[in-house]
Structures are given as C-alpha cells and as structure tokens.
Motif scaffolding. Structure first.
Motif, PDB file in Angstrom:
ATOM      1  N   PHE A  75       0.834  -1.381  -0.012  1.00  0.00           N
ATOM      2  CA  PHE A  75      -0.019   0.081   0.252  1.00  0.00           C
ATOM      3  C   PHE A  75       0.792   1.308   0.014  1.00  0.00           C
ATOM      4  O   PHE A  75       0.519   1.977  -0.965  1.00  0.00           O
ATOM      5  CB  PHE A  75      -0.946  -0.190   1.159  1.00  0.00           C
ATOM      6  CG  PHE A  75      -1.756   1.250   1.350  1.00  0.00           C
ATOM      7  CD1 PHE A  75      -2.902   1.621   0.364  1.00  0.00           C
ATOM      8  CD2 PHE A  75      -1.260   2.114   2.188  1.00  0.00           C
ATOM      9  CE1 PHE A  75      -3.417   2.635   0.664  1.00  0.00           C
ATOM     10  CE2 PHE A  75      -1.845   3.412   2.436  1.00  0.00           C
ATOM     11  CZ  PHE A  75      -3.155   3.651   1.717  1.00  0.00           C
ATOM     12  N   LEU A  76       1.814   1.405   0.919  1.00  0.00           N
ATOM     13  CA  LEU A  76       2.406   2.615   0.947  1.00  0.00           C
ATOM     14  C   LEU A  76       3.387   3.003  -0.554  1.00  0.00           C
ATOM     15  O   LEU A  76       3.498   4.194  -0.631  1.00  0.00           O
ATOM     16  CB  LEU A  76       3.544   2.472   2.092  1.00  0.00           C
ATOM     17  CG  LEU A  76       3.148   2.469   3.514  1.00  0.00           C
ATOM     18  CD1 LEU A  76       4.066   2.061   4.689  1.00  0.00           C
ATOM     19  CD2 LEU A  76       2.132   3.598   3.923  1.00  0.00           C
TER      20      LEU A  76
ATOM     21  N   GLU B 133       2.062   6.405  -2.863  1.00  0.00           N
ATOM     22  CA  GLU B 133       2.969   7.582  -3.263  1.00  0.00           C
ATOM     23  C   GLU B 133       2.657   8.090  -4.695  1.00  0.00           C
ATOM     24  O   GLU B 133       2.713   9.202  -4.922  1.00  0.00           O
ATOM     25  CB  GLU B 133       4.460   7.051  -3.192  1.00  0.00           C
ATOM     26  CG  GLU B 133       4.715   6.883  -1.681  1.00  0.00           C
ATOM     27  CD  GLU B 133       6.233   6.648  -1.533  1.00  0.00           C
ATOM     28  OE1 GLU B 133       6.937   6.448  -2.606  1.00  0.00           O
ATOM     29  OE2 GLU B 133       6.860   6.160  -0.221  1.00  0.00           O
ATOM     30  N   ASP B 134       2.540   7.097  -5.605  1.00  0.00           N
ATOM     31  CA  ASP B 134       2.342   7.549  -6.917  1.00  0.00           C
ATOM     32  C   ASP B 134       0.795   7.987  -7.206  1.00  0.00           C
ATOM     33  O   ASP B 134      -0.031   6.945  -7.545  1.00  0.00           O
ATOM     34  CB  ASP B 134       2.562   6.399  -8.067  1.00  0.00           C
ATOM     35  CG  ASP B 134       2.554   6.866  -9.575  1.00  0.00           C
ATOM     36  OD1 ASP B 134       2.556   8.151  -9.744  1.00  0.00           O
ATOM     37  OD2 ASP B 134       3.083   5.863 -10.145  1.00  0.00           O
ATOM     38  N   THR B 135       0.397   9.238  -7.173  1.00  0.00           N
ATOM     39  CA  THR B 135      -0.873   9.712  -7.424  1.00  0.00           C
ATOM     40  C   THR B 135      -1.101  10.043  -8.966  1.00  0.00           C
ATOM     41  O   THR B 135      -2.237  10.516  -9.256  1.00  0.00           O
ATOM     42  CB  THR B 135      -1.270  10.612  -6.602  1.00  0.00           C
ATOM     43  OG1 THR B 135      -0.397  12.047  -6.723  1.00  0.00           O
ATOM     44  CG2 THR B 135      -1.023  10.544  -4.848  1.00  0.00           C
TER      45      THR B 135
ATOM     46  N   VAL C  52      -8.300   2.968  -0.698  1.00  0.00           N
ATOM     47  CA  VAL C  52      -7.986   1.920  -1.916  1.00  0.00           C
ATOM     48  C   VAL C  52      -7.222   2.551  -3.051  1.00  0.00           C
ATOM     49  O   VAL C  52      -7.616   3.507  -3.546  1.00  0.00           O
ATOM     50  CB  VAL C  52      -9.516   1.228  -2.495  1.00  0.00           C
ATOM     51  CG1 VAL C  52      -9.270   0.193  -3.392  1.00  0.00           C
ATOM     52  CG2 VAL C  52     -10.330   0.627  -1.352  1.00  0.00           C
ATOM     53  N   VAL C  53      -6.195   1.873  -3.551  1.00  0.00           N
ATOM     54  CA  VAL C  53      -5.442   2.407  -4.472  1.00  0.00           C
ATOM     55  C   VAL C  53      -5.441   1.564  -5.658  1.00  0.00           C
ATOM     56  O   VAL C  53      -4.945   0.047  -5.214  1.00  0.00           O
ATOM     57  CB  VAL C  53      -4.016   2.574  -4.114  1.00  0.00           C
ATOM     58  CG1 VAL C  53      -2.969   3.088  -5.178  1.00  0.00           C
ATOM     59  CG2 VAL C  53      -3.790   3.724  -2.731  1.00  0.00           C
TER      60      VAL C  53
END
Length: 391
Positions: free
Chosen positions: A77-78, A82-84, A113-114
């Motif tokens: 997750f981390l 970071e990549d938005t 949720v990514v």
C-alpha cells in the motif's frame, strides 16, 4: 474475597465505572473484527461483482483519531499510494448512521483503496469500444472519400462529355459547311462550263467526305475500345515499308508547316506480325500529332532500331512540347493538352488513347518524353518475328 454485599466503595467511586461501561458497550472496529486477508477477499468479491475480476489493488484503514497510524493495510500500500499520477486513490468513510446508539461511541474509520496503473486498466477495459470507434470512423471517412471522389469523377465526366460534344459538333460542322459551299459552287453556270473548276470543287467534296468518315471511324473505334471488343487480324509486315507509305501521305501537311521529315530506319530486322489497319493508324496518329502540335519549320524524325526481341520506333518532333501534368494524363481518353497560342488543333482527344490500346493489344510498350517549347518523342516497342516466312 469479601462479599460484594459488604463491599464498600470510596466516596465518588462506582463499579462498574462509566468509562468501563462505555468500553464494554463500544462495538469493535473493522481492524478488530477482520484480518487483512478477510478484507482483501471482501474487496476482491466487490470488484468481481462489478465485472472487474483481474484488477490489482492495495488498501489501508485508518481512523479519524489518528490518521497517521494505520489500523490495517496491505503489503504494497505505501509504495503504490505515493504515485498519485498513474494510480487511482479512492477514500471510503465508515461511520455509524446519524441518530443511532453508536453515533458517538465509534470513531470514524477511513478505508483508502489504491488501484495501480489506472490508465492501462481503463484502456484495456475500453479496448473493444476503441476498436469499434476507430473501425466506424474509418468506415465513415472511407464512405466520405468514395462519395466525394464519385462526385468529382461525375463532374469530370460531365465536363469531358460537354467538351466531346463541342469538339464533335465543330469537327462535323466544318466539313459540312465546306461541302455545302462546294455544292452551291457546282450549281453555278460558270463552274459547270469549266471542267477544271468542276474537278476542283468535286475534289473538295471528296476530301471533306473522307475527313468526315475518318471522324466517324475514330468515334466508332472509341466505342469498340470501351466495350473491349477490339479484335486484331494479324499479318506479317515490314515496318519500314509501312512507315515510308505513311510519310508519303503527309507531304502536303509538312509543306504547309514548312516542315522537314527525316527517316532513320536503321533496324536490321523490321518484320512484325500486327494488324495492318490498326498498326497503320497507330503510326499515323503519332505523326499526325507531331504535325498538329507544332509551330512553323517543323522538324520530324522517325527512327528505328532493334533490341533483343523488339523493334523500337521513335517519333520525335520540335513542337510545342508538354508539361509534366500533361504527360501523366496523355493516354487518357478524351484528354487534350493545352495548346497555348495554337488554336487550330482539332480532334476528340481519342488518338493517343487509341494508340496505347493498340500497343497493349500487340503486347508492346510505349513511352513518351517531352519538354515544353522543345518538342516530344514517342517510343514504341513491338515484338519481332525472328524468321521471315516466305511471302
């Protein structure tokens, strides 16, 4: 332990305490009720219910008490959060319904949720829509192109038809007018009594009649070529003899142009099997064009030579020449080159189209070279007969 009946509390102390009661009655959080694998399975099932079976995702759960502390999170997750730019980040808030007994007992929890590489996923899911859109767009463009091209061709054919009708009217009107004048002259008593004048005017009628017959034959030849019904009656002939006969018929035209014709018939083998009528018309059309599209002091050269299996006939002149655009269209039916200041050039624009058809029918080749103001050169190659049959 002492009996609870005799248990005495200190002043201001009650058992159980209010805080303890709140802790006992407070419902568990998501992180307390579910493990990471269970949350992952539920999210996977929710994605599958929406038709997104192979979507990768990462998740984490935090509360509004301490946003910097993750109660629960997936392994990557981390790294993905970071990549938005390339990833899609979604937030879901879990809170008790307003007015319920748990409204102030449970802290609000936030699930993040990514979805990595969202652009790739969207394009993959939309691939058939994109392919369909491209296909139908190409169909529309193609249909538009075909329609516009058909309209332009129709316009061109209409212009060609009008030009052809105008040329044909002019070509037939001129000899008819000449014949009419000659007939009126023959009715004159002075002409009737003079044999020389009778022969002169009757000769004019005969020549104009030949001219009209030639125009009719040209139009009929064009009709035959349109139906692709041209048939050849081939006979062995000597090309040099045919060229010399044709040039004898152009002596008067050359004199009118103050022209000079030079024959360089150097081919050692000139025996070919061709249709005598069509092949004569082929050479005549090339010579006729050289005479018509020329200035004064015409110089016409007809030369021949042999290649390995062919005889090459080259017709050169020092006429007005042709532009590159004209060279591309010179063999098109009804096409006529612009003649500049020369306004006495007549015809239907069928001569060179007929020449090309006859050359192809004899399995030959034809090419043209031209420079504006310097003249043109037509080169025709026709297969040879290697052994002459006795005539």
């Amino acid at each position: 332990m002492p009996s609870l009946k005799t248990f005495r509390t200190r002043p201001g102390f009650s058992f159980p305490s209010e805080q303890y009661s709140l802790d006992l009655n407070r419902p568990p959080t998501i992180a307390q009720k579910f493990a990471e694998s269970e949350v992952n399975d539920k999210l996977r099932k929710s994605f599958a219910d929406q038709g997104l079976h192979d979507i990768a995702f990462e998740f984490a759960i935090t509360s509004n008490v301490n946003l910097l502390s993750y109660e629960l999170k997936s392994r990557n997750f981390l790294q993905e959060a970071e990549d938005t730019v390339n990833n899609l980040v979604l937030y879901y808030i879990f809170q008790p319904p307003s007015g319920s007994d748990y409204e102030n007992l449970v802290p609000e929890e936030i699930m993040t949720v990514v979805v990595p590489n969202i652009n790739t996923i969207v394009l993959r899911e939309m691939r058939w829509m994109i392919v369909g859109a491209i296909f139908f767009t190409l169909m529309i463009i193609t249909a538009f192109y075909v329609t516009v091209n058909a309209l332009l061709r129709q316009k061109k054919l209409s212009e060609i038809k009008n030009d052809f009708i105008n040329n044909m009217t002019h070509e037939f009107k001129t000899p008819l007018a000449t014949i009419s004048l000659a007939v009126d002259a023959l009715r004159n008593d002075k002409v009737v009594s003079d044999r020389n004048k009778m022969e002169y005017f009757s000769g004019i009628i005969k020549e104009e009649n030949k001219r009209m017959n030639k125009h009719v034959e040209t139009i009929l030849q064009a009709a035959v070529m349109d139906r692709q019904e041209i048939s050849l009656n081939k006979w062995p002939i000597h090309v040099h003899e045919l060229i010399e006969e044709i040039m004898d018929n152009y002596i008067l035209q050359l004199e009118e142009k103050h022209g000079l014709a030079e024959l360089q018939l150097e081919a050692k083998l000139d025996y070919v099997e061709v249709d005598p009528v069509h092949f004569r018309n082929l050479i005549s059309n090339l010579v006729d064009n050289a005479v018509k599209y020329s200035k004064e002091n015409l110089f016409l050269r007809i030369s021949t030579h042999n290649t390995n299996k062919n005889i090459v006939i080259r017709v050169e002149d020092n006429g007005i020449g042709m532009s590159k655009e004209t060279l591309k269209r010179i063999f098109e039916k009804f096409y006529r080159a612009h003649t500049g200041n020369i306004h006495n050039v007549k015809g239907f624009g069928l001569g060179l189209s007929y020449v090309k058809t006859i050359v192809d029918a004899h399995h030959g080749k034809i090419k043209v070279e031209s420079t504006i103001g310097k003249g043109s050169a037509f080169t025709v190659e026709i297969p040879l007969i290697r052994k002459e049959d006795p005539v």
